[in-house]
Design a protein around this motif. Structure first.
Motif, PDB file in Angstrom:
ATOM      1  N   TYR A 151      29.859   0.695 155.065  1.00  0.00           N
ATOM      2  CA  TYR A 151      29.992  -0.562 155.824  1.00  0.00           C
ATOM      3  C   TYR A 151      31.065  -1.426 155.163  1.00  0.00           C
ATOM      4  O   TYR A 151      31.946  -1.963 155.833  1.00  0.00           O
ATOM      5  N   LYS A 152      30.992  -1.494 153.824  1.00  0.00           N
ATOM      6  CA  LYS A 152      31.940  -2.356 153.103  1.00  0.00           C
ATOM      7  C   LYS A 152      33.367  -1.850 153.250  1.00  0.00           C
ATOM      8  O   LYS A 152      34.296  -2.615 153.478  1.00  0.00           O
ATOM      9  N   ASN A 153      33.552  -0.542 153.114  1.00  0.00           N
ATOM     10  CA  ASN A 153      34.923   0.005 153.127  1.00  0.00           C
ATOM     11  C   ASN A 153      35.489   0.196 154.523  1.00  0.00           C
ATOM     12  O   ASN A 153      36.679   0.003 154.742  1.00  0.00           O
ATOM     13  N   TYR A 154      34.634   0.618 155.449  1.00  0.00           N
ATOM     14  CA  TYR A 154      35.164   0.997 156.785  1.00  0.00           C
ATOM     15  C   TYR A 154      34.550   0.227 157.937  1.00  0.00           C
ATOM     16  O   TYR A 154      34.809   0.534 159.093  1.00  0.00           O
ATOM     17  N   LYS A 155      33.689  -0.731 157.623  1.00  0.00           N
ATOM     18  CA  LYS A 155      33.049  -1.549 158.673  1.00  0.00           C
ATOM     19  C   LYS A 155      32.203  -0.705 159.635  1.00  0.00           C
ATOM     20  O   LYS A 155      32.168  -0.955 160.851  1.00  0.00           O
ATOM     21  N   ILE A 156      31.580   0.344 159.065  1.00  0.00           N
ATOM     22  CA  ILE A 156      30.738   1.187 159.918  1.00  0.00           C
ATOM     23  C   ILE A 156      29.382   0.509 160.120  1.00  0.00           C
ATOM     24  O   ILE A 156      28.637   0.246 159.165  1.00  0.00           O
ATOM     25  N   ARG A 157      29.093   0.187 161.375  1.00  0.00           N
ATOM     26  CA  ARG A 157      27.859  -0.502 161.764  1.00  0.00           C
ATOM     27  C   ARG A 157      27.724  -0.374 163.281  1.00  0.00           C
ATOM     28  O   ARG A 157      28.621   0.122 163.947  1.00  0.00           O
ATOM     29  N   ARG A 158      26.615  -0.847 163.819  1.00  0.00           N
ATOM     30  CA  ARG A 158      26.479  -0.899 165.281  1.00  0.00           C
ATOM     31  C   ARG A 158      27.292  -2.083 165.799  1.00  0.00           C
ATOM     32  O   ARG A 158      27.192  -3.190 165.269  1.00  0.00           O
ATOM     33  N   TYR A 159      28.123  -1.862 166.801  1.00  0.00           N
ATOM     34  CA  TYR A 159      28.837  -2.956 167.467  1.00  0.00           C
ATOM     35  C   TYR A 159      28.297  -3.191 168.874  1.00  0.00           C
ATOM     36  O   TYR A 159      28.079  -4.315 169.276  1.00  0.00           O
ATOM     37  N   GLY A 160      28.083  -2.090 169.603  1.00  0.00           N
ATOM     38  CA  GLY A 160      27.620  -2.237 170.989  1.00  0.00           C
ATOM     39  C   GLY A 160      28.791  -2.508 171.921  1.00  0.00           C
ATOM     40  O   GLY A 160      29.817  -3.040 171.496  1.00  0.00           O
ATOM     41  N   PHE A 161      28.621  -2.105 173.185  1.00  0.00           N
ATOM     42  CA  PHE A 161      29.706  -2.259 174.168  1.00  0.00           C
ATOM     43  C   PHE A 161      29.132  -2.768 175.492  1.00  0.00           C
ATOM     44  O   PHE A 161      27.965  -3.124 175.526  1.00  0.00           O
ATOM     45  N   HIS A 162      29.966  -2.768 176.537  1.00  0.00           N
ATOM     46  CA  HIS A 162      29.561  -3.275 177.865  1.00  0.00           C
ATOM     47  C   HIS A 162      29.095  -4.731 177.783  1.00  0.00           C
ATOM     48  O   HIS A 162      28.308  -5.190 178.617  1.00  0.00           O
ATOM     49  N   GLY A 163      29.559  -5.456 176.749  1.00  0.00           N
ATOM     50  CA  GLY A 163      29.060  -6.826 176.514  1.00  0.00           C
ATOM     51  C   GLY A 163      29.218  -7.743 177.718  1.00  0.00           C
ATOM     52  O   GLY A 163      28.275  -8.471 178.070  1.00  0.00           O
ATOM     53  N   SER A 164      30.398  -7.704 178.372  1.00  0.00           N
ATOM     54  CA  SER A 164      30.619  -8.623 179.505  1.00  0.00           C
ATOM     55  C   SER A 164      29.663  -8.300 180.639  1.00  0.00           C
ATOM     56  O   SER A 164      29.227  -9.198 181.361  1.00  0.00           O
ATOM     57  N   SER A 165      29.334  -7.024 180.818  1.00  0.00           N
ATOM     58  CA  SER A 165      28.417  -6.641 181.884  1.00  0.00           C
ATOM     59  C   SER A 165      26.993  -7.123 181.565  1.00  0.00           C
ATOM     60  O   SER A 165      26.335  -7.745 182.403  1.00  0.00           O
ATOM     61  N   HIS A 166      26.526  -6.871 180.365  1.00  0.00           N
ATOM     62  CA  HIS A 166      25.175  -7.324 179.995  1.00  0.00           C
ATOM     63  C   HIS A 166      25.068  -8.853 180.099  1.00  0.00           C
ATOM     64  O   HIS A 166      24.065  -9.392 180.565  1.00  0.00           O
ATOM     65  N   GLN A 167      26.137  -9.517 179.668  1.00  0.00           N
ATOM     66  CA  GLN A 167      26.133 -10.985 179.696  1.00  0.00           C
ATOM     67  C   GLN A 167      26.105 -11.501 181.146  1.00  0.00           C
ATOM     68  O   GLN A 167      25.376 -12.435 181.468  1.00  0.00           O
ATOM     69  N   PHE A 168      26.902 -10.842 182.003  1.00  0.00           N
ATOM     70  CA  PHE A 168      26.947 -11.248 183.412  1.00  0.00           C
ATOM     71  C   PHE A 168      25.575 -11.072 184.056  1.00  0.00           C
ATOM     72  O   PHE A 168      25.068 -11.957 184.750  1.00  0.00           O
ATOM     73  N   VAL A 169      24.977  -9.913 183.817  1.00  0.00           N
ATOM     74  CA  VAL A 169      23.679  -9.606 184.430  1.00  0.00           C
ATOM     75  C   VAL A 169      22.604 -10.582 183.920  1.00  0.00           C
ATOM     76  O   VAL A 169      21.772 -11.069 184.692  1.00  0.00           O
ATOM     77  N   ALA A 170      22.667 -10.916 182.641  1.00  0.00           N
ATOM     78  CA  ALA A 170      21.700 -11.852 182.074  1.00  0.00           C
ATOM     79  C   ALA A 170      21.844 -13.226 182.749  1.00  0.00           C
ATOM     80  O   ALA A 170      20.842 -13.873 183.099  1.00  0.00           O
ATOM     81  N   LYS A 171      23.090 -13.629 182.958  1.00  0.00           N
ATOM     82  CA  LYS A 171      23.357 -14.928 183.581  1.00  0.00           C
ATOM     83  C   LYS A 171      22.819 -14.942 185.028  1.00  0.00           C
ATOM     84  O   LYS A 171      22.175 -15.897 185.454  1.00  0.00           O
ATOM     85  N   ARG A 172      23.065 -13.858 185.742  1.00  0.00           N
ATOM     86  CA  ARG A 172      22.584 -13.767 187.132  1.00  0.00           C
ATOM     87  C   ARG A 172      21.051 -13.750 187.161  1.00  0.00           C
ATOM     88  O   ARG A 172      20.431 -14.377 188.018  1.00  0.00           O
ATOM     89  N   ALA A 173      20.457 -13.048 186.185  1.00  0.00           N
ATOM     90  CA  ALA A 173      18.991 -12.985 186.129  1.00  0.00           C
ATOM     91  C   ALA A 173      18.431 -14.393 185.941  1.00  0.00           C
ATOM     92  O   ALA A 173      17.437 -14.768 186.575  1.00  0.00           O
ATOM     93  N   SER A 174      19.099 -15.184 185.104  1.00  0.00           N
ATOM     94  CA  SER A 174      18.609 -16.537 184.869  1.00  0.00           C
ATOM     95  C   SER A 174      18.719 -17.374 186.152  1.00  0.00           C
ATOM     96  O   SER A 174      17.836 -18.191 186.448  1.00  0.00           O
ATOM     97  N   GLU A 175      19.772 -17.130 186.964  1.00  0.00           N
ATOM     98  CA  GLU A 175      19.885 -17.840 188.251  1.00  0.00           C
ATOM     99  C   GLU A 175      18.772 -17.396 189.207  1.00  0.00           C
ATOM    100  O   GLU A 175      18.133 -18.212 189.852  1.00  0.00           O
ATOM    101  N   ILE A 176      18.557 -16.072 189.251  1.00  0.00           N
ATOM    102  CA  ILE A 176      17.542 -15.538 190.170  1.00  0.00           C
ATOM    103  C   ILE A 176      16.138 -16.027 189.769  1.00  0.00           C
ATOM    104  O   ILE A 176      15.331 -16.412 190.608  1.00  0.00           O
ATOM    105  N   LEU A 177      15.868 -16.026 188.470  1.00  0.00           N
ATOM    106  CA  LEU A 177      14.534 -16.417 187.989  1.00  0.00           C
ATOM    107  C   LEU A 177      14.370 -17.934 187.890  1.00  0.00           C
ATOM    108  O   LEU A 177      13.288 -18.434 187.592  1.00  0.00           O
TER     109      LEU A 177
END
Ligand code: ADP
Length: 369
Positions: A151-177
């Motif tokens: 992790y220290k030398n190469y920054k190996i860790r979980r980053y995760g992807f599709h962030g804009s999609s998850h964020q968009f869906v979460a925002k829409r869910a909050s509108e729907i709910l």
């Protein structure tokens, strides 16, 4: 304010032009086969010129000066970029550093940024990162249990992807709910060719299934998802594969394609199942099983969720698959937890984040630089 969103792939440019603050879509298109044999477009700069030509031809703008902001989708922002950023020379230098973590994606994103600077000199550009939404994941969830020096030398860790999609869906869910996002626990399932699931606690990502690269987690169209790493070493040794060849097997020849032997496309797999293809049936069973396993574990770490949301090609369209998952989930989760299908719109999310950044910095910074 007209905001152009550019999503550059290695041989394509997807674009959408919006009018803000309303978020209206004015125009959209796709430039394909950049740099391929017999293609009239050989570079991203030519591709970007073509985007601008199309916008003028469609009368979406009368002059390119009407485009006040260009928002770019950038796949990997590492730990450097936790939120959207105005692009300048320093940011480009840092983006080039992030490229070693996403050698397949970031170079194309950078090409797009540089091409826009060339064609539309001085335009305000903003980078929005697929990884940024997941930067709230706590250390105990993003670290891998390997020596910390990696992790220290190469920054190996979980980053995760599709962030804009998850964020968009979460925002829409909050509108729907009809409930503020910061009061919601959600499990968002992006099921396209690439698939990922995110656990969202009070509006913030606290875990996600993709990892250091998009390979980890769910079974996908052509990616294997979670696997015992020893399997990879064993196959490499047995078949004398180079790291590049092994990467190809895991990223391009596995998943639904690898198991079914017929396709990465769920529609084809469904067709094959109807014809009695047992491997296609197994591929679907494995695909669903893993989704349910992840939902179960995220349900537990969140202590329950207000909604479980499905999105992207499979999540939005494969009614049969989602109905089957819903039926399984309903056996264990309480009725008050909503199960929602929400069409994603990553470009609109990128545009909204770009608009917010410009609006919040007005007065502090000139929009055109
Ligand atoms: P990408 O990750 O490439 O953007 P998409 O979000 O477009 O992918 O999703 C592609 C997946 O969606 C494919 O597996 C395809 O089979 C599936 N899909 C799209 N439409 C349907 C449908 N009507 N029924 C079942 N699967 C579908």
């Amino acid at each position: 304010m007209k905001i152009l969103i550019i999503n550059c792939g290695s041989s394509s440019i997807k674009y959408k032009l919006y009018f803000f603050p309303k978020g209206h879509l004015i125009d959209k298109g796709l430039i394909e086969r950049i740099g391929e044999k017999n293609s009239s477009i050989s570079t991203h700069t030519q591709g970007v010129k073509k985007v601008f030509e199309n916008l003028i031809k469609n009368r979406s703008v009368t002059s390119l000066k009407e485009i006040e902001v260009i928002g770019h989708r950038v796949v990997h922002g590492a730990e450097t970029f936790r939120e959207p950023h105005f692009i300048n020379k320093e940011v480009i230098r840092k983006l080039e550093e992030c490229t070693k973590l996403a050698p397949l994606h970031n170079p194309a994103n950078l090409e797009g940024i540089k091409a826009c600077s060339k064609v539309l000199k001085g335009v305000c550009q903003i980078a929005v990162f697929d990884t940024a939404f997941h930067q709230t994941i706590p250390e105990y969830a993003y670290m891998y249990a390997i020596p910390v020096k990696y992790y220290k030398n190469y920054k190996i860790r979980r980053y995760g992807f599709h962030g804009s999609s998850h964020q968009f869906v979460a925002k829409r869910a909050s509108e729907i709910l009809k409930k503020p996002l910061n009061k919601l626990n959600l499990i968002t399932c992006h099921l396209g060719n690439g698939c990922s699931i995110t656990a969202i606690k009070k509006g913030r990502s606290v875990d996600t299934s993709m990892g250091f690269t998009p390979l980890e987690g769910l079974m996908m169209g052509t990616r294997c998802g979670d696997i015992d790493c020893a399997v990879v070493l064993y196959i490499m040794e047995k078949e004398k594969l180079t790291p590049g060849q092994a990467d190809m097997v895991l990223n391009k020849k596995s998943g639904l394609l690898g198991i079914s032997g017929v396709s990465n496309d769920l529609r084809v797999i469904k067709n094959q199942i109807r014809k009695g293809n047992k491997r296609a049936q197994l591929a679907l069973e494995m695909f669903i099983y893993r989704i349910e396993k992840y939902i179960g574990s995220y349900w537990f770490i969140l202590g329950g969720a207000d909604a479980i949301c499905f999105t992207a090609g499979i999540g939005e369209n494969s009614v049969e698959t989602i109905d089957r998952i819903k039926k399984d989930l309903r056996k264990v989760i309480p009725g008050k937890t909503r199960i929602l299908v929400i069409p994603t719109d990553e470009e609109l999310m990128i545009a909204a984040l770009s608009y917010n950044l410009v609006r919040d910095s007005k007065g502090k910074r000139k929009v055109r630089n």
